[in-house]
Design a protein around this motif. Structure first.
Motif, PDB file in Angstrom:
ATOM      1  N   THR A   1      39.669  37.891  51.764  1.00 13.81           N
ATOM      2  CA  THR A   1      38.354  38.433  51.473  1.00 13.81           C
ATOM      3  C   THR A   1      38.395  39.956  51.629  1.00 13.81           C
ATOM      4  OG1 THR A   1      37.322  36.418  52.293  1.00 13.81           O
ATOM      5  CG2 THR A   1      35.915  38.369  52.171  1.00 13.81           C
ATOM      6  N   ASP A   2      37.754  40.658  50.698  1.00  9.37           N
ATOM      7  CA  ASP A   2      37.654  42.128  50.711  1.00  9.37           C
ATOM      8  C   ASP A   2      38.962  42.838  50.353  1.00  9.37           C
ATOM      9  OD1 ASP A   2      34.973  41.942  51.462  1.00  9.37           O
ATOM     10  OD2 ASP A   2      35.475  41.921  53.597  1.00  9.37           O
ATOM     11  N   ALA A   3      39.972  42.117  49.885  1.00  5.50           N
ATOM     12  CA  ALA A   3      41.211  42.779  49.452  1.00  5.50           C
ATOM     13  C   ALA A   3      40.932  43.599  48.186  1.00  5.50           C
ATOM     14  CB  ALA A   3      42.287  41.744  49.168  1.00  5.50           C
ATOM     15  N   ASN A   4      41.506  44.817  48.117  1.00  3.56           N
ATOM     16  CA  ASN A   4      41.348  45.618  46.908  1.00  3.56           C
ATOM     17  C   ASN A   4      42.531  45.362  45.966  1.00  3.56           C
ATOM     18  OD1 ASN A   4      43.548  47.309  47.709  1.00  3.56           O
ATOM     19  ND2 ASN A   4      42.155  48.532  48.974  1.00  3.56           N
ATOM     20  N   TYR A   5      42.486  46.003  44.806  1.00  2.00           N
ATOM     21  CA  TYR A   5      43.499  45.711  43.781  1.00  2.00           C
ATOM     22  C   TYR A   5      44.898  46.095  44.244  1.00  2.00           C
ATOM     23  CZ  TYR A   5      45.715  45.554  39.165  1.00  2.00           C
ATOM     24  OH  TYR A   5      46.543  45.279  38.089  1.00  2.00           O
ATOM     25  N   ASP A   6      45.031  47.230  44.910  1.00  5.86           N
ATOM     26  CA  ASP A   6      46.347  47.645  45.413  1.00  5.86           C
ATOM     27  C   ASP A   6      46.899  46.626  46.408  1.00  5.86           C
ATOM     28  OD1 ASP A   6      46.508  49.948  43.893  1.00  5.86           O
ATOM     29  OD2 ASP A   6      45.569  51.214  45.421  1.00  5.86           O
ATOM     30  N   GLU A   7      46.033  46.084  47.253  1.00  9.78           N
ATOM     31  CA  GLU A   7      46.460  45.079  48.230  1.00  9.78           C
ATOM     32  C   GLU A   7      46.879  43.786  47.532  1.00  9.78           C
ATOM     33  OE1 GLU A   7      43.714  46.510  52.043  1.00  9.78           O
ATOM     34  OE2 GLU A   7      42.870  45.179  50.513  1.00  9.78           O
ATOM     35  N   VAL A   8      46.131  43.432  46.487  1.00 13.17           N
ATOM     36  CA  VAL A   8      46.486  42.230  45.720  1.00 13.17           C
ATOM     37  C   VAL A   8      47.870  42.385  45.100  1.00 13.17           C
ATOM     38  CG1 VAL A   8      45.926  40.833  43.693  1.00 13.17           C
ATOM     39  CG2 VAL A   8      44.107  41.550  45.251  1.00 13.17           C
ATOM     40  N   LYS A   9      48.152  43.562  44.541  1.00 16.25           N
ATOM     41  CA  LYS A   9      49.458  43.789  43.923  1.00 16.25           C
ATOM     42  C   LYS A   9      50.587  43.675  44.949  1.00 16.25           C
ATOM     43  CE  LYS A   9      48.333  47.701  41.898  1.00 16.25           C
ATOM     44  NZ  LYS A   9      48.535  48.971  41.126  1.00 16.25           N
ATOM     45  N   LYS A  10      50.353  44.151  46.170  1.00 17.55           N
ATOM     46  CA  LYS A  10      51.364  44.035  47.219  1.00 17.55           C
ATOM     47  C   LYS A  10      51.599  42.582  47.604  1.00 17.55           C
ATOM     48  CE  LYS A  10      50.608  48.587  49.330  1.00 17.55           C
ATOM     49  NZ  LYS A  10      50.106  49.313  50.538  1.00 17.55           N
ATOM     50  N   ILE A  11      50.516  41.790  47.594  1.00 16.52           N
ATOM     51  CA  ILE A  11      50.615  40.379  47.976  1.00 16.52           C
ATOM     52  C   ILE A  11      51.410  39.591  46.942  1.00 16.52           C
ATOM     53  CG2 ILE A  11      49.272  38.244  48.275  1.00 16.52           C
ATOM     54  CD1 ILE A  11      47.048  40.052  49.488  1.00 16.52           C
ATOM     55  N   ILE A  12      51.157  39.867  45.654  1.00 13.17           N
ATOM     56  CA  ILE A  12      51.808  39.072  44.607  1.00 13.17           C
ATOM     57  C   ILE A  12      53.169  39.639  44.193  1.00 13.17           C
ATOM     58  CG2 ILE A  12      49.547  38.348  43.734  1.00 13.17           C
ATOM     59  CD1 ILE A  12      50.013  40.204  41.324  1.00 13.17           C
ATOM     60  N   ALA A  13      53.469  40.880  44.597  1.00 11.68           N
ATOM     61  CA  ALA A  13      54.719  41.534  44.174  1.00 11.68           C
ATOM     62  C   ALA A  13      55.975  40.706  44.442  1.00 11.68           C
ATOM     63  CB  ALA A  13      54.834  42.902  44.830  1.00 11.68           C
ATOM     64  N   PRO A  14      56.077  40.005  45.590  1.00 15.23           N
ATOM     65  CA  PRO A  14      57.304  39.218  45.831  1.00 15.23           C
ATOM     66  C   PRO A  14      57.508  38.068  44.856  1.00 15.23           C
ATOM     67  CG  PRO A  14      56.102  39.604  47.885  1.00 15.23           C
ATOM     68  CD  PRO A  14      55.197  40.002  46.773  1.00 15.23           C
ATOM     69  N   TYR A  15      56.465  37.717  44.104  1.00 16.09           N
ATOM     70  CA  TYR A  15      56.536  36.547  43.223  1.00 16.09           C
ATOM     71  C   TYR A  15      56.478  36.917  41.738  1.00 16.09           C
ATOM     72  CZ  TYR A  15      54.898  35.059  47.779  1.00 16.09           C
ATOM     73  OH  TYR A  15      54.746  34.901  49.133  1.00 16.09           O
ATOM     74  N   VAL A  16      56.189  38.191  41.453  1.00 16.80           N
ATOM     75  CA  VAL A  16      56.047  38.644  40.065  1.00 16.80           C
ATOM     76  C   VAL A  16      57.286  39.424  39.654  1.00 16.80           C
ATOM     77  CG1 VAL A  16      54.696  40.083  38.494  1.00 16.80           C
ATOM     78  CG2 VAL A  16      53.539  38.688  40.220  1.00 16.80           C
ATOM     79  N   GLY A  17      57.865  39.067  38.503  1.00 20.80           N
ATOM     80  CA  GLY A  17      59.096  39.707  38.058  1.00 20.80           C
ATOM     81  C   GLY A  17      58.913  41.176  37.730  1.00 20.80           C
ATOM     82  N   ASN A  18      57.881  41.496  36.975  1.00 19.96           N
ATOM     83  CA  ASN A  18      57.625  42.877  36.555  1.00 19.96           C
ATOM     84  C   ASN A  18      56.162  43.190  36.807  1.00 19.96           C
ATOM     85  OD1 ASN A  18      56.950  45.200  34.930  1.00 19.96           O
ATOM     86  ND2 ASN A  18      58.903  44.903  33.859  1.00 19.96           N
TER      87      ASN A  18
END
Length: 346
Positions: free
Chosen positions: A47-64
């Motif tokens: 809750t309350d995560a911003n877009y930059d935080e979301v990108k950090k969270i998903i980065a380990p699972y996203v190829g590019n």
């Protein structure tokens, strides 16, 4: 070369460039953009995560991540973030990843066999975003307790053990409020009437069921044990339930992790509202979270004339029942002799 031909050639070049770019763009959008080995993986957006935080969270699972971001911007995802639990599947493209981040997946939240509301808060907090501290605070909120007829001693009775579908980002207060709704759903008119037939309220029935639950793991025996305890209550006898003494010992020492296999005579005289050898009636709250079979055993007990029971040495896990004290003493001696022979100290 005339102007018309030049314009035609330039147009062809531009169109060809756009077509190539389009193919490249489509390839970027619809190409596999995952980099985890598992078939599926859950991603949690707080809750309350911003877009930059979301990108950090998903980065380990996203190829590019740049390719993902390009598609996310096109789909207005940064302006429409949503907390929750999301299921990524291996082989998803950027378009599918963005779509997935808009489909909050519920948690199959389960709990049972919790001895105290503190244990329950820890169990639930390990499955949803709300932590154990906020959950426990909400469970013990004085306004919530007063409005719903509970207190800190008996609030564990609110929680009916089961598996519930709930969103990961559910707040502590919303979880608690859902549980009180489930409590009222469980305690329908039929069950309330069954409890009343035993001269019990739903809370009292839960307290008694918690003792029955702790007395026997044998579900087929629980209605008989419930019948014995109800007989004692009708006679005004103390319940004399060893599990309540064990709970009192743990509560006094504030050590609920200790394993107590044996209750000694001096334990039976300890001063505690949970000691049902020293006090008549029910203890002030459940000594554990009873499961549905224990609750139903109290609501539909066996109609018997037994007053006593003790553990059986011939049918392990079961008990021997008696209607008279002399008969019970024989059963009790047999069990005492056996447990002494095993060298059980506590």
């Amino acid at each position: 070369m005339n102007l018309k031909k030049i314009i035609s050639i330039v147009s062809i070049v531009l169109i060809s460039t756009l077509v190539v770019y389009g193919f490249i763009l489509i390839g970027q959008i619809f190409a596999d953009n995952t980099k985890f080995s598992e078939k599926e993986i859950y991603v949690h957006i707080p809750t309350d995560a911003n877009y930059d935080e979301v990108k950090k969270i998903i980065a380990p699972y996203v190829g590019n991540i740049d390719r993902f971001e390009m598609v996310a911007n096109k789909m207005s995802y940064p302006e429409n973030l949503s907390p929750g639990r999301y299921l990524f599947a291996k082989g998803m493209n950027s378009y599918e990843l963005v779509k997935t981040l808009r489909r909050n997946v519920p948690v199959k939240l389960a709990f049972n066999n919790q001895e105290r509301v503190e244990n329950l808060a820890g169990r639930v907090g390990s499955q949803i975003e709300a932590d154990s501290v906020s959950l426990l605070t909400s469970f013990k909120d004085s306004i919530f307790l007063k409005e719903n007829g509970f207190n800190e001693d008996n609030v564990l009775a609110v929680f009916i053990p089961n598996t519930y579908e709930i969103y990961w980002n559910t707040t502590a207060e919303k979880f608690r409020d859902k549980m009180i709704k489930e409590y009222r759903k469980f305690w329908n008119k039929e069950r309330v009437a069954k409890a009343a037939a035993q001269n019990l309220t739903p809370i009292e029935a839960t307290i008694l069921a918690s003792i029955v639950h702790k007395e026997s793991v044998k579900k087929d025996e629980r209605p008989r044990i419930a019948g014995v305890y109800l007989n004692r209550l009708k006679l005004g006898m103390p319940l004399q339930a060893d599990p309540t003494v064990i709970f009192a010992i743990k509560k006094k020492s504030n050590d609920f992790e200790q394993l107590i296999k044996r209750v000694f005579y001096n334990d039976l005289t300890m001063s505690s509202p949970y000691n049902t050898y020293m006090n008549t009636g029910l203890p002030p709250g459940p000594i554990a979270m009873p499961d549905i079979t224990a609750l139903e055993a109290v609501l539909t007990p066996e109609n018997n004339d037994f007053i006593y029971f003790c553990a059986s040495v011939e049918r392990f896990g079961y008990h021997e029942f008696a209607a008279t004290l002399s008969e019970h003493n024989k059963n009790a001696k047999k069990y005492s002799d056996w447990i002494n022979s095993q060298g059980v100290k506590r």
